[in-house]
Enzyme design. Structure first.
Site, PDB file in Angstrom:
ATOM      1  N   ASP A  53       0.827  -1.220   0.000  1.00  9.94           N
ATOM      2  CA  ASP A  53       0.000   0.000   0.000  1.00  9.94           C
ATOM      3  C   ASP A  53       0.857   1.264   0.000  1.00  9.94           C
ATOM      4  O   ASP A  53       0.338   2.371   0.099  1.00  9.94           O
ATOM      5  CB  ASP A  53      -0.948   0.007   1.207  1.00  9.94           C
ATOM      6  CG  ASP A  53      -0.199  -0.025   2.534  1.00  9.94           C
ATOM      7  OD1 ASP A  53       1.049  -0.067   2.516  1.00  9.94           O
ATOM      8  OD2 ASP A  53      -0.854   0.023   3.580  1.00  9.94           O
ATOM      9  N   GLY A  54       2.173   1.120  -0.100  1.00  7.79           N
ATOM     10  CA  GLY A  54       3.052   2.282  -0.176  1.00  7.79           C
ATOM     11  C   GLY A  54       3.686   2.654   1.159  1.00  7.79           C
ATOM     12  O   GLY A  54       4.610   3.469   1.207  1.00  7.79           O
ATOM     13  N   LYS A  98      11.945  31.984 -18.529  1.00  7.39           N
ATOM     14  CA  LYS A  98      11.020  30.840 -18.516  1.00  7.39           C
ATOM     15  C   LYS A  98       9.782  31.240 -17.730  1.00  7.39           C
ATOM     16  O   LYS A  98       9.904  31.782 -16.631  1.00  7.39           O
ATOM     17  CB  LYS A  98      11.728  29.651 -17.835  1.00  7.39           C
ATOM     18  CG  LYS A  98      10.896  28.401 -17.723  1.00  7.39           C
ATOM     19  CD  LYS A  98      11.711  27.250 -17.152  1.00  7.39           C
ATOM     20  CE  LYS A  98      11.588  27.138 -15.657  1.00  7.39           C
ATOM     21  NZ  LYS A  98      12.330  26.026 -15.065  1.00  7.39           N
ATOM     22  N   ARG A 131       6.163  29.761 -16.234  1.00 15.56           N
ATOM     23  CA  ARG A 131       5.400  28.538 -15.976  1.00 15.56           C
ATOM     24  C   ARG A 131       3.941  28.893 -15.714  1.00 15.56           C
ATOM     25  O   ARG A 131       3.646  29.798 -14.932  1.00 15.56           O
ATOM     26  CB  ARG A 131       5.975  27.811 -14.748  1.00 15.56           C
ATOM     27  CG  ARG A 131       5.374  26.439 -14.495  1.00 15.56           C
ATOM     28  CD  ARG A 131       5.967  25.796 -13.240  1.00 15.56           C
ATOM     29  NE  ARG A 131       7.370  25.429 -13.383  1.00 15.56           N
ATOM     30  CZ  ARG A 131       7.798  24.274 -13.884  1.00 15.56           C
ATOM     31  NH1 ARG A 131       6.930  23.379 -14.306  1.00 15.56           N
ATOM     32  NH2 ARG A 131       9.089  24.019 -13.966  1.00 15.56           N
TER      33      ARG A 131
HETATM   34  C1  R5P Z   1      12.862  25.435 -11.419  1.00 13.69           C
HETATM   35  O1  R5P Z   1      12.906  26.654 -11.509  1.00 13.69           O
HETATM   36  C2  R5P Z   1      14.099  24.598 -11.265  1.00 13.69           C
HETATM   37  O2  R5P Z   1      15.249  25.369 -11.113  1.00 13.69           O
HETATM   38  C3  R5P Z   1      14.274  23.646 -12.417  1.00 13.69           C
HETATM   39  O3  R5P Z   1      14.551  24.363 -13.590  1.00 13.69           O
HETATM   40  C4  R5P Z   1      13.034  22.827 -12.658  1.00 13.69           C
HETATM   41  O4  R5P Z   1      12.499  22.409 -11.440  1.00 13.69           O
HETATM   42  C5  R5P Z   1      13.320  21.638 -13.519  1.00 13.69           C
HETATM   43  O5  R5P Z   1      12.139  20.906 -13.671  1.00 13.69           O
HETATM   44  P1  R5P Z   1      11.812  20.172 -15.026  1.00 13.69           P
HETATM   45  O6  R5P Z   1      12.977  19.291 -15.340  1.00 13.69           O
HETATM   46  O7  R5P Z   1      10.559  19.412 -14.719  1.00 13.69           O
HETATM   47  O8  R5P Z   1      11.567  21.216 -16.059  1.00 13.69           O
END
Ligand code: R5P
Length: 304
Positions: free
Chosen positions: A44-45, A199, A201
């Site tokens: 069950d983990g 980047k 998100r």
């Molecule tokens: C986020 O800002 C971290 O520094 C990494 O860039 C990130 O967590 C990497 O995650 P993934 O490989 O899923 O893009």
């Protein structure tokens, strides 16, 4: 091998099978006893931990909390609890990879800042000290109520790159703004120019979009992408795509923690990454940089 390390003889190192190689190496270098916490996982983990009594010892627990993170965290809490119950003199946690460190803000209204929950549980179970390696956001540690240290593996990664990769007109790239300081640190050590991608998100879907807005030329240059961790690999794959469009030559990735979830390694290599260099914070096939001497040095300087 670290020399002249004289620790009091009541220190012991505790580890489960997951970080056993790293823990063995640290124990050897410091000439202290290694106690293995035996682990059983139920269907069950749930985890079960069994270990010899550690009464009157100063316990150093080496245990990364990589995926499956909740299982590894629970195991850590159980080991700390056992040490506390056994009246250990001191409990120091070395968790080279610290789970939940990316949940360090309320990104969306109402989100729990989970890393603080981890800090609370560590405190309640009896931790007196925590050592992490390149934790995602070191500022979170200032909210922990016990002593904390975050050590950087970047000098070790830099040394590996310097002695193993022959680079042509190199450039260091951070895949996002959050990693600029990390990239600057590497660039300073290696005396190489640096730049970064941006980047963004989507906090609801988790999807990321990256772009290059710098003016530094990428064309025909060997690139080192530096990040704290590779999880799904998507950040690096996006970066690789952009850098290849800008005519980058070879792409090398340096990271401290290679989680490499699902088929990340294969996807990274298919996306044009020439090599991945990671540390052994988590056992993985790209763990070319050994943290044991750095951790032994830390223990001998701060825990004697
Ligand atoms: C986020 O800002 C971290 O520094 C990494 O860039 C990130 O967590 C990497 O995650 P993934 O490989 O899923 O893009």
């Amino acid at each position: 091998m670290t020399s002249a390390l004289t620790l009091r003889n009541d220190f012991i190192i505790i580890s489960t099978i997951d970080n056993l190689e790293l823990a063995k190496e640290v124990a050897n270098q410091l000439d202290i006893q290694l106690v293995q916490a035996h682990l059983q996982r139920f269907s069950d983990g749930e985890s079960k931990i069994q270990m010899s009594p550690v009464s009157n010892n100063r316990c150093i627990i080496i245990h990364s909390t990589h995926p499956p993170v909740d299982q590894h965290l629970m195991q850590l809490f159980m080991i700390i609890h056992k040490c506390t119950n056994d009246h250990a003199k001191d409990i120091c946690i070395i968790s080279p990879y610290m789970a939940y460190s990316r949940q360090d803000k309320e990104f969306i209204n109402g989100e729990v800042i989970s890393i603080y929950v981890i800090g609370k549980i560590l405190e309640c179970t009896g931790s007196k000290e925590l050592v992490t390696v390149d934790i995602h956001n070191p500022n979170v540690l200032s909210k922990f109520t016990f002593k904390t240290y975050n050590i950087s593996a970047i000098p070790l990664l830099a040394e590996y790159a310097r002695s193993h990769i022959r680079l042509n007109d190199p450039l260091i790239i951070s895949p996002d703004n959050g990693g600029i300081n990390r990239a600057k640190q590497l660039a300073n050590i290696l005396n190489i120019e640096m730049s970064w991608l941006t980047k963004v998100r989507d906090r609801h879907t988790g999807q990321i979009k990256s772009k290059y807005e710098g003016t530094t030329s990428i064309s025909h240059r060997d690139i080192i992408i530096i990040d704290d961790m590779i999880s799904t690999g998507n950040s690096i794959i996006n970066a690789a795509k952009i850098l290849k469009e800008l005519e980058a030559e070879r792409l090398f990735v340096l990271c401290t923690h290679a989680l490499l979830l699902e088929n990340a390694a294969e996807r990274l290599l298919t996306a044009g990454i020439n090599d991945i260099i990671a540390t052994n914070s988590i056992p993985n096939i790209f763990a070319k940089v050994d943290l044991s001497t750095m951790l032994s040095d830390h223990i001998s300087r701060f825990l004697t």
